[in-house]
Design a protein around this motif. Structure first.
Motif, PDB file in Angstrom:
ATOM      1  N   GLU A 284      -5.900  -3.778   4.431  1.00 60.87           N
ATOM      2  CA  GLU A 284      -4.842  -3.265   3.565  1.00 60.87           C
ATOM      3  C   GLU A 284      -3.494  -3.931   3.822  1.00 60.87           C
ATOM      4  N   TYR A 290       0.103  -3.461  -2.281  1.00 60.87           N
ATOM      5  CA  TYR A 290      -0.676  -3.509  -3.529  1.00 60.87           C
ATOM      6  C   TYR A 290       0.222  -3.741  -4.758  1.00 60.87           C
ATOM      7  N   LEU A 302      -8.327  -0.949  -1.803  1.00 62.87           N
ATOM      8  CA  LEU A 302      -7.711   0.359  -1.995  1.00 62.87           C
ATOM      9  C   LEU A 302      -8.784   1.415  -2.237  1.00 62.87           C
ATOM     10  N   LEU A 303      -9.761   1.105  -3.059  1.00 57.68           N
ATOM     11  CA  LEU A 303     -10.842   2.053  -3.326  1.00 57.68           C
ATOM     12  C   LEU A 303     -11.605   2.381  -2.050  1.00 57.68           C
ATOM     13  N   ASN A 305     -10.589   2.156   1.082  1.00 63.57           N
ATOM     14  CA  ASN A 305      -9.754   2.916   2.015  1.00 63.57           C
ATOM     15  C   ASN A 305      -9.592   4.367   1.564  1.00 63.57           C
ATOM     16  N   GLU A 306      -9.402   4.554   0.264  1.00 62.80           N
ATOM     17  CA  GLU A 306      -9.285   5.918  -0.258  1.00 62.80           C
ATOM     18  C   GLU A 306     -10.592   6.679  -0.074  1.00 62.80           C
ATOM     19  N   GLU A 309     -10.906   7.716   3.605  1.00 69.60           N
ATOM     20  CA  GLU A 309     -10.014   8.829   3.912  1.00 69.60           C
ATOM     21  C   GLU A 309     -10.600  10.139   3.383  1.00 69.60           C
ATOM     22  N   ALA A 310     -11.076  10.121   2.150  1.00 70.59           N
ATOM     23  CA  ALA A 310     -11.673  11.329   1.577  1.00 70.59           C
ATOM     24  C   ALA A 310     -12.972  11.688   2.269  1.00 70.59           C
ATOM     25  N   SER A 426      -9.243   6.681  -7.970  1.00 67.08           N
ATOM     26  CA  SER A 426      -9.179   6.806  -6.508  1.00 67.08           C
ATOM     27  C   SER A 426     -10.531   7.119  -5.876  1.00 67.08           C
ATOM     28  N   GLY A 427     -10.622   6.859  -4.574  1.00 63.48           N
ATOM     29  CA  GLY A 427     -11.832   7.171  -3.821  1.00 63.48           C
ATOM     30  C   GLY A 427     -12.104   8.663  -3.775  1.00 63.48           C
ATOM     31  N   GLN A 428     -11.058   9.478  -3.716  1.00 62.36           N
ATOM     32  CA  GLN A 428     -11.224  10.932  -3.751  1.00 62.36           C
ATOM     33  C   GLN A 428     -11.805  11.369  -5.086  1.00 62.36           C
ATOM     34  N   ASP A 429     -11.327  10.774  -6.165  1.00 60.44           N
ATOM     35  CA  ASP A 429     -11.860  11.092  -7.484  1.00 60.44           C
ATOM     36  C   ASP A 429     -13.354  10.762  -7.569  1.00 60.44           C
TER      37      ASP A 429
END
Length: 437
Positions: A284, A290, A302-303, A305-306, A309-310, A426-429
Motif C-alpha cells: 500500500e 491511491y 486496496l481491495l 487490504n480492505e 481488515e474486514a 470495498s472489501g467489507q462490502d
C-alpha cells in the motif's frame, strides 16, 4: 460581447431567487455585468455580497435585480446541464483511443469523446490540453480548479503529435508550464503503446515529468487497451510478459530514485502490468495514497487490504450460504484467494468465483468494468450460481442498473434465473454481500 443565456430549470422554494420573482424558464444573462460561461463563473460571481442580476423573463422583458446577501448564501437558481454549458468533445484521433475500438450499435453516450478540463476537475476525467485556450488556463488558475488530470502519453512534442494525430498536440504541452507556474496541482497518465512511447521514450517522459514535482502529484503508466474492433486503425500489438517485466523495471527504478529525493513514488504502474508480468501487487505504501484508483492503479491492493481488515473482524460461524461471483479476468485470481480464505472461517459457506472472458471486446480486455451482460449470460448459463450472483458495481452505468451493452440487471437475472446482488467497491462490502446477500 456575446451574451451567454442560461435557462433556469427550477427555483429552490424560499430562496433569494424565489423571493425576487425569478421563475423556471427565465434566462440568466449576467451577474455584476460579467458574462456567465458555465457553472464555475456562476458560483464565483454569486459569492459576492452585493449582486446585480440581469434576467430575461419569458415575455422578453429584462429585469435588473439588486441583491444584498451573505457571502455563503446561495441564490437558489438551478440549471439543466451540469456545467451550464455544452461538453467539449475531443478533436484528436489518438492511435490508442478506446472509443474508436467499439462496435456499432451501442448507446450514443458511449461514443462521445470528452476533452473538457472542467470535467477533469469535477469528475476526474483526463484531458489532452489540445482543447484549451489561454483563457481556459487563466480561469483554471483564477478559480483554483485543481487537480487537473492530464493525458501526457509522451513529453516528446513530435511523437505526441503522431500519437494524438493532432499537429498542435506538441505545443499543448506548454500549457503544463502555465498550470505549474499558476500553482495548480495535477495528475498525469501515460497510455503505453508497444514500440511507440515505451523504452527510451518512456524514460524521457518520466524524466521530464519529474520537473513538475511537487505540483504534479502522480503519473500512471497503463497498457493500451486493444479490442478486436481495430480494423483500419493504427497497428498496435499487445505487450508480452517479458515486455511487461521491462516496463515495471523502469517504473520501479524511477520510483526508488524519486522517493529518495522527494519522499513520494510519483510514477505508478497500472494493475494490469503486474498480472501480465506475474508479479506481486506492490504494498500500500507504494501508492502514495491511491491517487490513481480510477486509472486502475492500486485497485487490487486496496481491495485486498480492505478485505484483510474486514476479515480480521469477522467472527466466523456455521451459517449456510452458497453464492457465486462474476468478475473480469484481471481480478479473478485475487477474488478466488479471498473466497477460499473466507470459506475457511465459514465452513458452510460456498463461494464460486467465475472469471468472465471478454468475448465482446476481445480477450485482451481483462478489467471487470468492461464486462458485458452478453458475456455473463453466455458463460454462466447452466453454471451453479447458488442463491445469488454477485457482480461489482463498476460493471454498470453510474447510478443505473444497466450494463455496457444496455441489458438491465433484471434481464440478466431473469436469463440466468438467479437473483443478482450489486457489490460496492470495498472489501467489507464484498464480505457483507457474500455472507448476508
Amino acid at each position: 460581447m456575446k451574451i451567454h443565456e442560461h435557462v433556469v430549470k427550477s427555483i429552490v422554494p424560499g430562496s433569494i431567487a424565489d423571493e425576487m420573482g425569478i421563475e423556471s424558464g427565465d434566462r440568466l444573462l449576467s451577474i455584476n455585468g460579467n458574462v456567465i460561461e458555465d457553472i464555475f463563473d456562476y458560483q464565483f460571481y454569486s459569492e459576492d455580497e452585493e449582486i446585480l442580476l440581469l434576467v430575461e423573463k419569458a415575455n422578453g422583458e429584462q429585469w435588473e435585480l439588486e441583491i444584498e446577501k451573505d457571502a455563503d448564501e446561495q441564490l437558489g437558481m438551478e440549471f439543466g446541464p451540469g456545467l451550464m454549458d455544452e461538453y467539449r468533445s475531443c478533436r484528436n484521433k489518438c492511435m490508442f483511443c478506446f472509443i474508436d475500438q467499439m462496435p456499432e450499435g451501442m448507446r450514443d453516450t458511449l461514443y462521445f469523446k470528452d476533452d473538457d478540463s472542467r470535467l477533469s476537475f469535477l469528475q476526474g476525467n483526463y484531458v489532452t490540453l489540445t482543447n484549451m485556450s489561454d483563457h481556459d488556463i487563466e480561469r483554471i488558475i483564477r478559480y483554483r480548479l485543481e487537480p487537473i488530470n492530464i493525458s501526457f502519453q509522451t513529453t516528446n512534442p513530435e511523437l505526441r503529435c503522431k500519437m494524438l494525430h493532432n499537429r498542435f498536440a506538441g505545443d499543448a504541452l506548454k500549457k503544463v508550464d502555465q498550470l505549474y507556474h499558476g500553482g495548480i496541482e495535477m495528475n498525469g497518465q501515460i497510455v503505453l503503446c508497444k514500440g511507440v512511447n515505451d523504452g527510451a521514450e518512456l524514460e524521457r517522459s518520466i524524466r521530464d515529468l519529474t520537473g513538475y514535482l511537487p505540483l504534479l502529484k502522480s503519473v500512471s503508466v497503463v497498457p493500451v487497451g486493444l479490442t478486436r474492433f481495430r480494423e483500419g486503425l493504427y497497428p498496435l500489438e499487445p505487450f508480452t510478459k517479458k515486455e511487461a517485466e521491462e516496463v515495471l523495471s523502469v517504473i520501479h527504478r524511477w520510483q526508488k530514485k524519486i522517493y529518495e529525493e522527494y519522499g513520494v513514488h510519483f510514477i505508478h504502474g497500472g494493475d494490469e502490468w503486474y498480472l501480465l508480468a506475474e508479479q506481486e501487487i506492490p504494498e500500500e505504501e507504494r501508492y502514495d495514497g491511491y491517487l490513481q484508483l480510477e486509472n486502475g492503479v492500486g485497485m487490487l491492493r486496496l481491495l485486498m487490504n480492505e478485505f484483510e481488515e474486514a476479515y480480521r473482524h469477522a467472527q466466523g460461524d456455521d451459517r449456510r450460504r452458497n453464492v457465486s461471483v462474476a468478475t473480469g479476468r484481471l481480478a479473478w485470481p485475487y477474488l478466488e484467494k479471498m473466497a477460499q480464505k473466507l470459506e475457511e472461517k465459514y465452513p458452510n459457506v460456498g463461494i464460486k468465483v467465475y472469471p468472465i472472458r471478454n468475448d465482446f471486446f476481445g480477450e485482451r480486455i481483462t478489467v471487470s468494468g468492461l464486462v458485458t451482460a452478453q458475456d455473463i449470460m453466455a458463460q454462466l448459463e447452466n453454471k451453479d450460481l447458488g442463491e445469488c450472483l454477485l457482480i461489482p458495481c463498476n460493471m454498470l452505468k453510474a447510478d443505473e442498473d444497466i450494463f455496457l451493452d444496455d441489458y438491465t440487471v433484471s434481464q440478466v437475472a431473469a436469463a440466468l434465473q438467479v437473483p443478482i446482488v450489486i457489490v460496492k467497491s470495498s472489501g467489507q462490502d464484498l464480505i457483507d454481500a457474500i455472507l448476508e446477500g
